[in-house]
Design a protein around this motif. Structure first.
Motif, PDB file in Angstrom:
ATOM      1  N   ASP A 181     110.174  52.458  39.476  1.00  0.00           N
ATOM      2  CA  ASP A 181     111.047  53.606  39.737  1.00  0.00           C
ATOM      3  C   ASP A 181     112.144  53.657  38.685  1.00  0.00           C
ATOM      4  O   ASP A 181     113.275  53.242  38.911  1.00  0.00           O
ATOM      5  CB  ASP A 181     111.653  53.508  41.136  1.00  0.00           C
ATOM      6  N   HIS A 183     113.746  56.068  37.763  1.00  0.00           N
ATOM      7  CA  HIS A 183     114.791  57.013  38.140  1.00  0.00           C
ATOM      8  C   HIS A 183     115.749  56.446  39.181  1.00  0.00           C
ATOM      9  O   HIS A 183     116.685  57.125  39.595  1.00  0.00           O
ATOM     10  CB  HIS A 183     114.150  58.306  38.661  1.00  0.00           C
ATOM     11  N   GLY A 184     115.537  55.220  39.601  1.00  0.00           N
ATOM     12  CA  GLY A 184     116.429  54.611  40.583  1.00  0.00           C
ATOM     13  C   GLY A 184     117.209  53.441  40.031  1.00  0.00           C
ATOM     14  O   GLY A 184     117.690  52.595  40.790  1.00  0.00           O
ATOM     15  N   ALA A 235     121.664  55.651  42.511  1.00  0.00           N
ATOM     16  CA  ALA A 235     121.461  57.097  42.692  1.00  0.00           C
ATOM     17  C   ALA A 235     121.975  57.913  41.510  1.00  0.00           C
ATOM     18  O   ALA A 235     122.013  59.140  41.567  1.00  0.00           O
ATOM     19  CB  ALA A 235     122.158  57.558  43.967  1.00  0.00           C
ATOM     20  N   ARG A 238     119.597  60.804  39.896  1.00  0.00           N
ATOM     21  CA  ARG A 238     119.429  61.994  40.726  1.00  0.00           C
ATOM     22  C   ARG A 238     120.734  62.789  40.842  1.00  0.00           C
ATOM     23  O   ARG A 238     120.734  64.012  40.911  1.00  0.00           O
ATOM     24  CB  ARG A 238     118.883  61.593  42.091  1.00  0.00           C
ATOM     25  N   THR A 239     121.846  62.064  40.869  1.00  0.00           N
ATOM     26  CA  THR A 239     123.144  62.723  40.942  1.00  0.00           C
ATOM     27  C   THR A 239     123.402  63.557  39.687  1.00  0.00           C
ATOM     28  O   THR A 239     123.777  64.734  39.757  1.00  0.00           O
ATOM     29  CB  THR A 239     124.262  61.685  41.106  1.00  0.00           C
ATOM     30  N   ALA A 241     121.164  64.547  37.425  1.00  0.00           N
ATOM     31  CA  ALA A 241     120.145  65.591  37.281  1.00  0.00           C
ATOM     32  C   ALA A 241     120.488  66.813  38.127  1.00  0.00           C
ATOM     33  O   ALA A 241     120.289  67.958  37.701  1.00  0.00           O
ATOM     34  CB  ALA A 241     118.775  65.039  37.665  1.00  0.00           C
ATOM     35  N   GLU A 242     121.008  66.584  39.313  1.00  0.00           N
ATOM     36  CA  GLU A 242     121.385  67.704  40.182  1.00  0.00           C
ATOM     37  C   GLU A 242     122.483  68.543  39.550  1.00  0.00           C
ATOM     38  O   GLU A 242     122.429  69.779  39.560  1.00  0.00           O
ATOM     39  CB  GLU A 242     121.850  67.174  41.538  1.00  0.00           C
ATOM     40  N   THR A 318     116.325  74.716  39.496  1.00  0.00           N
ATOM     41  CA  THR A 318     116.280  74.032  38.207  1.00  0.00           C
ATOM     42  C   THR A 318     115.568  74.863  37.154  1.00  0.00           C
ATOM     43  O   THR A 318     115.995  74.908  35.990  1.00  0.00           O
ATOM     44  CB  THR A 318     115.591  72.666  38.361  1.00  0.00           C
TER      45      THR A 318
END
Length: 382
Positions: A181, A183-184, A235, A238-239, A241-242, A318
């Motif tokens: 992962d 992304h984590g 996180a 993801r933070t 990227a959002e 997005t």
């Protein structure tokens, strides 16, 4: 001519737009050429913007900001960047990282750090890109390791707005090694710039947006308290990227402002410049070039405002943010190239505004993710 009219702007954002236009006319435009030429930070203009409530505009009212919507922010951005992209970036960038902190930070972090940004007493920055890594968020190598009640940060960051003079920086760092992962594996930290182990140097002589500040930062055993973690450990990807959806809409505004300035400047020039006994604007080939540029500009602006409304109202926009960023920033490049062509030999003179716009336009196609990455996102999210 007037390209940034209010017809596309929702009623709720028009007051902010008018205020921004007046400020740009009185403070940004008169100082643009000087700060571009000497590459100095426009301290007096930024301070005036802070006094006028244009710094940290999206910070909530409970923390001293004006709680501006994304639509108000876009309305302000396109006006500032039409006046000058470098000064616009200096003003808008003074609160880098504040939006993420407001959404994911602890109440103590927000109460401590956000009011001084909103008031203009302090300013912030956000450190993501690295010397060898830009758009690949999962590939960043700056690392943070726990040591008792502290996090120890080591690594480098590059192209960091306000990296030298900010009071604190929101740093994106690797905190895991799970190959399953990617992304984590990253987290976000508030790092005061006066911490031992934090050093920064100014990146000089950019071709464009020369009034804004970017830095090369090195972290060498830089220690921050455990409480400086923002959000959950792991996180960070993801933070960030959002929030890129908001950032891409803002960057679209950068492109629109530059494109509008280039078209307006060029339109005036071809009406005044004469060749073969008549204005250059009388030639059909020139008219067609400008007609094409105007068409592309209006397409980009309509797409950007639609994307802004979707991002404001949805967590799944997005593709729209990526389309807007791609179209608006590439349109800025096209409009400035057309302007350079139609200015002829005068276009290459440093004293000509079109030459500054031509150089400024090269930057937004790169930051907030290069446009090749935007095309990947458009395809994947369609």
């Amino acid at each position: 001519m007037e390209l940034l009219d209010e017809s596309l702007v929702p009623e709720s954002a028009r007051t902010a737009k008018r205020e921004a236009r007046a400020f740009a006319r009185d403070y940004i435009e008169p100082n643009a050429e000087r700060h571009f030429d000497d590459g100095t930070y426009p301290t007096a203009v930024v301070d005036a913007a802070s006094d006028a409530g244009f710094v940290g505009i999206e910070i909530g009212e409970e923390y001293g900001g004006r709680g501006a919507s994304l639509l108000e922010s876009l309305a302000i951005t396109e006006e500032f960047f039409r006046a000058d992209a470098g000064i616009g970036m200096a003003i808008r960038g003074r609160s880098f990282g504040a939006n993420i902190l407001e959404r994911y930070g602890t109440e103590r972090q927000k109460r401590t750090l956000l009011p001084p940004i909103a008031s203009g007493e302090e300013f912030a920055g956000m450190a993501i890109s690295e010397p060898e890594t830009g758009s690949d968020l999962a590939g960043m190598t700056t690392a943070a390791e726990r040591d008792g009640g502290e996090w120890v940060i080591d690594g480098e960051k590059y192209w960091i707005g306000n990296g030298i003079d900010a009071d604190w920086i929101l740093v994106y760092a690797k905190t895991g090694s799970d190959s399953e992962d990617r992304h984590g594996n990253h987290s976000l930290f508030v790092v005061p710039t006066d911490e031992p182990g934090y050093t920064a140097e100014h990146i000089p002589e950019k071709i464009g947006m020369r009034a804004s500040q970017q830095a090369h930062i090195e972290f060498d055993d830089c220690r921050v308290p455990e409480a400086n973690l923002v959000g959950e450990e792991g996180a960070g990807f993801r933070t960030v990227a959002e929030f890129f959806d908001h950032g891409r809409v803002s960057t679209s505004g950068h492109g629109l402002g530059i494109a509008a300035a280039a078209l307006e400047e060029t339109w005036d020039f071809v009406e005044q410049r004469e060749e073969f006994g008549r204005p250059v604007g009388d030639f059909q080939s020139v008219q067609h070039d400008l007609a094409d540029a105007r068409t592309e500009f209006e397409s980009a602006r309509a797409l950007t405002w639609r994307a802004a409304e979707r991002v404001e109202g949805s967590e799944e926009a997005t593709d729209w943010a990526a389309m807007a960023k791609t179209k608006a920033t590439e349109t800025a490049v096209e409009c400035t190239e057309t302007g350079m062509c139609l200015h002829g030999g005068r276009g290459v003179l440093n004293e000509r505004r079109i030459s500054r716009l031509y150089r400024d336009a090269r930057l937004p196609i790169i930051y907030e993710g290069v446009n090749e990455i935007q095309r990947d996102l458009i395809y994947r999210n369609t």
